[in-house]
Scaffold this motif. Structure first.
Motif, PDB file in Angstrom:
ATOM      1  N   GLY A 121       0.785  -1.229   0.000  1.00 54.14           N
ATOM      2  CA  GLY A 121       0.000   0.000   0.000  1.00 54.14           C
ATOM      3  C   GLY A 121       0.813   1.273   0.000  1.00 54.14           C
ATOM      4  N   SER A 122       1.988   1.280  -0.592  1.00 54.09           N
ATOM      5  CA  SER A 122       2.844   2.475  -0.642  1.00 54.09           C
ATOM      6  C   SER A 122       3.271   2.728  -2.078  1.00 54.09           C
ATOM      7  CB  SER A 122       4.097   2.282   0.214  1.00 54.09           C
ATOM      8  OG  SER A 122       3.786   2.190   1.575  1.00 54.09           O
ATOM      9  N   GLY A 123       2.968   3.921  -2.572  1.00 53.86           N
ATOM     10  CA  GLY A 123       3.262   4.253  -3.958  1.00 53.86           C
ATOM     11  C   GLY A 123       4.730   4.234  -4.323  1.00 53.86           C
ATOM     12  N   LYS A 124       5.565   4.898  -3.536  1.00 56.69           N
ATOM     13  CA  LYS A 124       6.998   4.940  -3.863  1.00 56.69           C
ATOM     14  C   LYS A 124       7.629   3.558  -3.747  1.00 56.69           C
ATOM     15  CE  LYS A 124       7.957   9.762  -2.862  1.00 56.69           C
ATOM     16  NZ  LYS A 124       8.724  10.713  -2.064  1.00 56.69           N
ATOM     17  N   LEU A 125       7.250   2.820  -2.720  1.00 55.10           N
ATOM     18  CA  LEU A 125       7.777   1.464  -2.571  1.00 55.10           C
ATOM     19  C   LEU A 125       7.319   0.591  -3.731  1.00 55.10           C
ATOM     20  CD1 LEU A 125       9.361  -0.650  -0.983  1.00 55.10           C
ATOM     21  CD2 LEU A 125       7.308  -1.001   0.432  1.00 55.10           C
ATOM     22  N   ALA A 126       6.078   0.789  -4.190  1.00 52.96           N
ATOM     23  CA  ALA A 126       5.577   0.006  -5.332  1.00 52.96           C
ATOM     24  C   ALA A 126       6.438   0.242  -6.567  1.00 52.96           C
ATOM     25  CB  ALA A 126       4.126   0.370  -5.628  1.00 52.96           C
ATOM     26  N   THR A 127       6.859   1.473  -6.788  1.00 55.59           N
ATOM     27  CA  THR A 127       7.718   1.757  -7.941  1.00 55.59           C
ATOM     28  C   THR A 127       9.005   0.945  -7.856  1.00 55.59           C
ATOM     29  OG1 THR A 127       6.823   3.993  -8.151  1.00 55.59           O
ATOM     30  CG2 THR A 127       8.940   3.567  -9.212  1.00 55.59           C
ATOM     31  N   GLU A 128       9.618   0.931  -6.689  1.00 53.49           N
ATOM     32  CA  GLU A 128      10.867   0.173  -6.509  1.00 53.49           C
ATOM     33  C   GLU A 128      10.635  -1.324  -6.687  1.00 53.49           C
ATOM     34  OE1 GLU A 128      13.879   1.547  -6.376  1.00 53.49           O
ATOM     35  OE2 GLU A 128      12.720   3.384  -6.664  1.00 53.49           O
ATOM     36  N   LEU A 129       9.548  -1.844  -6.129  1.00 50.25           N
ATOM     37  CA  LEU A 129       9.272  -3.277  -6.238  1.00 50.25           C
ATOM     38  C   LEU A 129       8.864  -3.672  -7.650  1.00 50.25           C
ATOM     39  CD1 LEU A 129       7.499  -3.886  -2.817  1.00 50.25           C
ATOM     40  CD2 LEU A 129       9.889  -4.316  -3.457  1.00 50.25           C
ATOM     41  N   ASP A 130       8.217  -2.759  -8.369  1.00 47.83           N
ATOM     42  CA  ASP A 130       7.886  -3.040  -9.766  1.00 47.83           C
ATOM     43  C   ASP A 130       9.151  -3.055 -10.613  1.00 47.83           C
ATOM     44  OD1 ASP A 130       6.038  -3.742 -11.713  1.00 47.83           O
ATOM     45  OD2 ASP A 130       4.696  -2.098 -11.214  1.00 47.83           O
ATOM     46  N   ARG A 131      10.097  -2.185 -10.305  1.00 47.94           N
ATOM     47  CA  ARG A 131      11.386  -2.204 -11.016  1.00 47.94           C
ATOM     48  C   ARG A 131      12.107  -3.527 -10.819  1.00 47.94           C
ATOM     49  NH1 ARG A 131      13.104   3.844  -9.205  1.00 47.94           N
ATOM     50  NH2 ARG A 131      11.969   4.936 -10.849  1.00 47.94           N
ATOM     51  N   LEU A 132      11.847  -4.172  -9.669  1.00 49.97           N
ATOM     52  CA  LEU A 132      12.467  -5.461  -9.357  1.00 49.97           C
ATOM     53  C   LEU A 132      11.604  -6.642  -9.823  1.00 49.97           C
ATOM     54  CD1 LEU A 132      13.701  -4.631  -5.734  1.00 49.97           C
ATOM     55  CD2 LEU A 132      15.104  -4.807  -7.820  1.00 49.97           C
ATOM     56  N   ASP A 133      10.523  -6.362 -10.543  1.00 46.90           N
ATOM     57  CA  ASP A 133       9.609  -7.391 -11.054  1.00 46.90           C
ATOM     58  C   ASP A 133       9.007  -8.259  -9.957  1.00 46.90           C
ATOM     59  OD1 ASP A 133       9.902  -6.637 -13.752  1.00 46.90           O
ATOM     60  OD2 ASP A 133      11.750  -7.807 -13.919  1.00 46.90           O
ATOM     61  N   LEU A 134       8.680  -7.655  -8.811  1.00 49.51           N
ATOM     62  CA  LEU A 134       8.137  -8.415  -7.696  1.00 49.51           C
ATOM     63  C   LEU A 134       6.622  -8.297  -7.539  1.00 49.51           C
ATOM     64  CD1 LEU A 134      10.932  -7.755  -5.056  1.00 49.51           C
ATOM     65  CD2 LEU A 134      10.328  -9.953  -6.091  1.00 49.51           C
ATOM     66  N   ILE A 135       5.987  -7.336  -8.207  1.00 49.70           N
ATOM     67  CA  ILE A 135       4.539  -7.167  -8.081  1.00 49.70           C
ATOM     68  C   ILE A 135       3.828  -8.097  -9.055  1.00 49.70           C
ATOM     69  CG2 ILE A 135       2.604  -5.566  -8.286  1.00 49.70           C
ATOM     70  CD1 ILE A 135       4.458  -3.344  -7.362  1.00 49.70           C
ATOM     71  N   ASP A 136       2.875  -8.863  -8.511  1.00 47.35           N
ATOM     72  CA  ASP A 136       2.133  -9.840  -9.304  1.00 47.35           C
ATOM     73  C   ASP A 136       0.790  -9.307  -9.781  1.00 47.35           C
ATOM     74  OD1 ASP A 136       3.995 -12.137  -8.794  1.00 47.35           O
ATOM     75  OD2 ASP A 136       3.388 -11.728  -6.723  1.00 47.35           O
ATOM     76  N   GLU A 137       0.104  -8.567  -8.906  1.00 46.24           N
ATOM     77  CA  GLU A 137      -1.227  -8.069  -9.233  1.00 46.24           C
ATOM     78  C   GLU A 137      -1.395  -6.634  -8.764  1.00 46.24           C
ATOM     79  OE1 GLU A 137      -3.810 -12.194  -9.274  1.00 46.24           O
ATOM     80  OE2 GLU A 137      -4.225 -10.745  -7.696  1.00 46.24           O
ATOM     81  N   TYR A 138      -2.413  -5.984  -9.330  1.00 53.53           N
ATOM     82  CA  TYR A 138      -2.706  -4.588  -9.010  1.00 53.53           C
ATOM     83  C   TYR A 138      -4.203  -4.484  -8.732  1.00 53.53           C
ATOM     84  CZ  TYR A 138       1.712  -4.113 -11.469  1.00 53.53           C
ATOM     85  OH  TYR A 138       3.022  -4.263 -11.869  1.00 53.53           O
ATOM     86  N   LYS A 139      -4.556  -3.857  -7.623  1.00 50.69           N
ATOM     87  CA  LYS A 139      -5.961  -3.620  -7.291  1.00 50.69           C
ATOM     88  C   LYS A 139      -6.103  -2.130  -6.993  1.00 50.69           C
ATOM     89  CE  LYS A 139      -7.092  -8.253  -5.736  1.00 50.69           C
ATOM     90  NZ  LYS A 139      -7.669  -9.089  -4.680  1.00 50.69           N
ATOM     91  N   PHE A 140      -6.496  -1.404  -8.026  1.00 55.45           N
ATOM     92  CA  PHE A 140      -6.639   0.044  -7.902  1.00 55.45           C
ATOM     93  C   PHE A 140      -8.101   0.396  -7.689  1.00 55.45           C
ATOM     94  CE2 PHE A 140      -2.964  -0.042 -11.046  1.00 55.45           C
ATOM     95  CZ  PHE A 140      -1.991   0.121 -10.060  1.00 55.45           C
ATOM     96  N   LEU A 141      -8.352   1.299  -6.755  1.00 57.98           N
ATOM     97  CA  LEU A 141      -9.682   1.872  -6.621  1.00 57.98           C
ATOM     98  C   LEU A 141      -9.614   3.230  -7.300  1.00 57.98           C
ATOM     99  CD1 LEU A 141     -12.517   1.415  -5.620  1.00 57.98           C
ATOM    100  CD2 LEU A 141     -11.889   2.549  -3.486  1.00 57.98           C
ATOM    101  N   VAL A 142     -10.209   3.307  -8.486  1.00 55.43           N
ATOM    102  CA  VAL A 142     -10.139   4.501  -9.321  1.00 55.43           C
ATOM    103  C   VAL A 142     -11.312   5.414  -8.969  1.00 55.43           C
ATOM    104  CG1 VAL A 142     -10.028   5.388 -11.675  1.00 55.43           C
ATOM    105  CG2 VAL A 142      -9.037   3.142 -11.139  1.00 55.43           C
ATOM    106  N   HIS A 143     -10.990   6.618  -8.503  1.00 54.29           N
ATOM    107  CA  HIS A 143     -11.991   7.571  -8.045  1.00 54.29           C
ATOM    108  C   HIS A 143     -12.385   8.524  -9.176  1.00 54.29           C
ATOM    109  CE1 HIS A 143     -11.757   6.565  -3.717  1.00 54.29           C
ATOM    110  NE2 HIS A 143     -10.583   6.107  -4.096  1.00 54.29           N
ATOM    111  N   PRO A 144     -13.676   8.876  -9.253  1.00 53.73           N
ATOM    112  CA  PRO A 144     -14.182   9.704 -10.345  1.00 53.73           C
ATOM    113  C   PRO A 144     -13.878  11.186 -10.123  1.00 53.73           C
ATOM    114  CG  PRO A 144     -15.968   9.200  -8.849  1.00 53.73           C
ATOM    115  CD  PRO A 144     -14.748   8.475  -8.340  1.00 53.73           C
ATOM    116  N   MET A 145     -12.608  11.521 -10.190  1.00 53.45           N
ATOM    117  CA  MET A 145     -12.216  12.920 -10.021  1.00 53.45           C
ATOM    118  C   MET A 145     -10.878  13.167 -10.690  1.00 53.45           C
ATOM    119  SD  MET A 145     -11.304  12.832  -5.932  1.00 53.45           S
ATOM    120  CE  MET A 145     -12.996  12.534  -5.537  1.00 53.45           C
TER     121      MET A 145
END
Length: 185
Positions: A121-145
């Motif tokens: 649940g951390s945006g900056k950490l997600a960027t680092e972990l995605d660079r390391l190919d460690l994220i398997d899935e994404y569950k975004f709650l997209v807000h209408p704004m």
């Protein structure tokens, strides 16, 4: 081995500022369900410190909150929480743990030992972990704004485009849409 799932609130223009978005009972119930499904939480230090300054007080009844927020706080209180930080090692909040060592190895070990999966649940950490190919899935709650400001999702960039497969899209009555993607390729 459990999956590492990145989940966050995001506006249509990519803003992930925690002060933006719809913070109603339905939104909190959505994230409580996600938390119930996973085995642990993973945060960077900044997100952890923001969370620890409020949610334990709600869980202990020291701060008034509606039932949906109290349920979220109670669920969060009992869930194992892991924190990546190079500047802090003391985590007094219930079930909180420092995740030491080299990032790739530490997160992979956490995934391996958490069969129900880890919710990131951390945006900056997600960027680092995605660079390391460690994220398997994404569950975004997209807000209408559209907010017109940041921080934004992946604002520090990725080395290449991530291709995703849509697993589900569930509209909420408040206008937000819960999007579930799996990484492909």
């Amino acid at each position: 081995m459990g999956l590492l799932t990145f989940s966050i609130n995001v506006t249509l223009d990519g803003c992930v500022d925690h002060r933006e978005g719809i913070a109603d009972d339905e939104t909190h119930a959505h994230f409580t369900r996600l938390l119930d499904q996973g085995g642990a939480m993973l945060w960077g230090r900044t997100t952890y410190e923001m969370m620890e300054s409020y949610w334990p007080l709600v869980a202990r009844g020291e701060t008034d909150a509606p039932p949906a927020l109290k349920e979220w706080a109670d669920t969060l209180e009992t869930k194992p929480k892991y924190v990546v930080s190079s500047t802090r090692s003391d985590y007094p909040w219930t079930n909180s743990h420092h995740l030491p060592g080299e990032l790739r190895t530490a997160v992979q070990q956490l995934k391996d030992q958490t069969p129900d999966g880890v919710l990131l649940g951390s945006g900056k950490l997600a960027t680092e972990l995605d660079r390391l190919d460690l994220i398997d899935e994404y569950k975004f709650l997209v807000h209408p704004m559209i907010t017109g400001h940041g921080p934004t999702l992946y604002q520090d960039g990725l080395p290449s485009t991530r291709r995703l497969e849509l697993l589900s899209a569930e509209p909420l009555s408040n206008g937000a849409v819960a999007m579930h993607y799996r990484r492909v390729g």
